[in-house]
Write a protein that holds these residues in place. Structure first.
Motif, PDB file in Angstrom:
ATOM      1  N   LYS A 253       0.828  -1.214   0.000  1.00  0.00           N
ATOM      2  CA  LYS A 253       0.000   0.000   0.000  1.00  0.00           C
ATOM      3  C   LYS A 253       0.865   1.268   0.000  1.00  0.00           C
ATOM      4  O   LYS A 253       0.442   2.325   0.409  1.00  0.00           O
ATOM      5  N   ASN A 254       2.097   1.125  -0.486  1.00  0.00           N
ATOM      6  CA  ASN A 254       3.024   2.252  -0.606  1.00  0.00           C
ATOM      7  C   ASN A 254       3.180   2.574  -2.092  1.00  0.00           C
ATOM      8  O   ASN A 254       3.818   1.831  -2.831  1.00  0.00           O
ATOM      9  N   HIS A 255       2.587   3.669  -2.489  1.00  0.00           N
ATOM     10  CA  HIS A 255       2.586   4.052  -3.905  1.00  0.00           C
ATOM     11  C   HIS A 255       3.542   5.208  -4.185  1.00  0.00           C
ATOM     12  O   HIS A 255       3.388   5.926  -5.169  1.00  0.00           O
ATOM     13  N   LEU A 256       4.523   5.370  -3.337  1.00  0.00           N
ATOM     14  CA  LEU A 256       5.487   6.458  -3.488  1.00  0.00           C
ATOM     15  C   LEU A 256       6.169   6.429  -4.855  1.00  0.00           C
ATOM     16  O   LEU A 256       6.385   7.468  -5.471  1.00  0.00           O
ATOM     17  N   LEU A 257       6.481   5.255  -5.356  1.00  0.00           N
ATOM     18  CA  LEU A 257       7.219   5.131  -6.609  1.00  0.00           C
ATOM     19  C   LEU A 257       6.313   4.881  -7.816  1.00  0.00           C
ATOM     20  O   LEU A 257       6.782   4.444  -8.874  1.00  0.00           O
ATOM     21  N   ALA A 258       5.033   5.197  -7.700  1.00  0.00           N
ATOM     22  CA  ALA A 258       4.090   4.951  -8.803  1.00  0.00           C
ATOM     23  C   ALA A 258       4.483   5.694 -10.078  1.00  0.00           C
ATOM     24  O   ALA A 258       4.331   5.161 -11.177  1.00  0.00           O
ATOM     25  N   ASN A 259       4.988   6.904  -9.952  1.00  0.00           N
ATOM     26  CA  ASN A 259       5.385   7.649 -11.153  1.00  0.00           C
ATOM     27  C   ASN A 259       6.563   6.992 -11.858  1.00  0.00           C
ATOM     28  O   ASN A 259       6.618   6.971 -13.091  1.00  0.00           O
ATOM     29  N   ALA A 260       7.508   6.467 -11.118  1.00  0.00           N
ATOM     30  CA  ALA A 260       8.635   5.757 -11.728  1.00  0.00           C
ATOM     31  C   ALA A 260       8.137   4.500 -12.437  1.00  0.00           C
ATOM     32  O   ALA A 260       8.560   4.188 -13.558  1.00  0.00           O
ATOM     33  N   HIS A 261       7.217   3.811 -11.795  1.00  0.00           N
ATOM     34  CA  HIS A 261       6.628   2.607 -12.375  1.00  0.00           C
ATOM     35  C   HIS A 261       5.881   2.947 -13.665  1.00  0.00           C
ATOM     36  O   HIS A 261       6.011   2.247 -14.676  1.00  0.00           O
ATOM     37  N   ALA A 262       5.129   4.019 -13.659  1.00  0.00           N
ATOM     38  CA  ALA A 262       4.376   4.435 -14.848  1.00  0.00           C
ATOM     39  C   ALA A 262       5.316   4.803 -15.995  1.00  0.00           C
ATOM     40  O   ALA A 262       5.075   4.425 -17.151  1.00  0.00           O
TER      41      ALA A 262
ATOM     42  N   VAL B 272      15.760   4.380 -20.933  1.00  0.00           N
ATOM     43  CA  VAL B 272      14.855   3.741 -19.963  1.00  0.00           C
ATOM     44  C   VAL B 272      15.619   3.357 -18.700  1.00  0.00           C
ATOM     45  O   VAL B 272      15.106   3.499 -17.586  1.00  0.00           O
ATOM     46  N   GLY B 273      16.859   2.909 -18.897  1.00  0.00           N
ATOM     47  CA  GLY B 273      17.686   2.501 -17.757  1.00  0.00           C
ATOM     48  C   GLY B 273      18.126   3.653 -16.873  1.00  0.00           C
ATOM     49  O   GLY B 273      18.612   3.425 -15.762  1.00  0.00           O
ATOM     50  N   THR B 274      17.958   4.877 -17.341  1.00  0.00           N
ATOM     51  CA  THR B 274      18.305   6.025 -16.500  1.00  0.00           C
ATOM     52  C   THR B 274      17.077   6.788 -16.012  1.00  0.00           C
ATOM     53  O   THR B 274      17.073   7.254 -14.875  1.00  0.00           O
ATOM     54  N   ILE B 275      16.045   6.884 -16.839  1.00  0.00           N
ATOM     55  CA  ILE B 275      14.900   7.708 -16.429  1.00  0.00           C
ATOM     56  C   ILE B 275      14.104   7.058 -15.292  1.00  0.00           C
ATOM     57  O   ILE B 275      13.718   7.747 -14.340  1.00  0.00           O
ATOM     58  N   ALA B 276      13.857   5.768 -15.369  1.00  0.00           N
ATOM     59  CA  ALA B 276      13.044   5.123 -14.325  1.00  0.00           C
ATOM     60  C   ALA B 276      13.731   5.172 -12.955  1.00  0.00           C
ATOM     61  O   ALA B 276      13.125   5.620 -11.979  1.00  0.00           O
ATOM     62  N   PRO B 277      15.006   4.762 -12.845  1.00  0.00           N
ATOM     63  CA  PRO B 277      15.649   4.900 -11.537  1.00  0.00           C
ATOM     64  C   PRO B 277      15.838   6.354 -11.136  1.00  0.00           C
ATOM     65  O   PRO B 277      15.789   6.691  -9.955  1.00  0.00           O
ATOM     66  N   GLY B 278      16.050   7.229 -12.126  1.00  0.00           N
ATOM     67  CA  GLY B 278      16.194   8.653 -11.818  1.00  0.00           C
ATOM     68  C   GLY B 278      14.946   9.219 -11.172  1.00  0.00           C
ATOM     69  O   GLY B 278      15.022   9.968 -10.191  1.00  0.00           O
ATOM     70  N   ILE B 279      13.798   8.848 -11.699  1.00  0.00           N
ATOM     71  CA  ILE B 279      12.533   9.300 -11.113  1.00  0.00           C
ATOM     72  C   ILE B 279      12.354   8.698  -9.721  1.00  0.00           C
ATOM     73  O   ILE B 279      11.911   9.379  -8.789  1.00  0.00           O
ATOM     74  N   ALA B 280      12.704   7.421  -9.567  1.00  0.00           N
ATOM     75  CA  ALA B 280      12.604   6.781  -8.251  1.00  0.00           C
ATOM     76  C   ALA B 280      13.486   7.489  -7.231  1.00  0.00           C
ATOM     77  O   ALA B 280      13.083   7.689  -6.084  1.00  0.00           O
TER      78      ALA B 280
END
Length: 97
Positions: free
Chosen positions: A5-14, A54-62
């Motif tokens: 129930k922790n959606h903190l990283l939802a934007n990175a996931h999206a 993709v390998g930089t943007i997703a972890p960068g957002i996280a």
């Protein structure tokens, strides 16, 4: 996320889903439908650039969502834009021939 129930990283996931899965599905579908577009060095550069993006943007957002700096997210955004522009060039080149 659902279990904790922790959606903190939802934007990175999206972003990972949209840029990674959807973007690569669009690229792959186009290259499959127009095989001539997949020939040569440019599509290989496009693939490498897209993977790095993709390998930089997703972890960068996280990292940003976790309270860190935005450097990696900015780099990933620039690489993602460059990848999209390169794909546009490939599409336009393949339509002209």
């Amino acid at each position: 996320m659902a279990a904790s129930k922790n959606h903190l990283l939802a934007n990175a996931h999206a972003h990972l889903n949209l840029i990674g899965w959807v973007g690569f599905a669009i690229y792959g579908t186009y290259y499959h439908i127009v095989p001539a577009a997949a020939q040569g060095l440019l599509p290989r550069i496009h693939l490498a650039l897209s993977v790095v993006a993709v390998g930089t943007i997703a972890p960068g957002i996280a990292i940003v969502l976790s309270g860190g700096t935005d450097g990696l997210a900015i780099l990933g955004s620039v690489l993602t834009l460059a990848s999209a522009i390169l794909f546009l060039v490939i599409v336009l080149r393949s339509r002209a021939s």
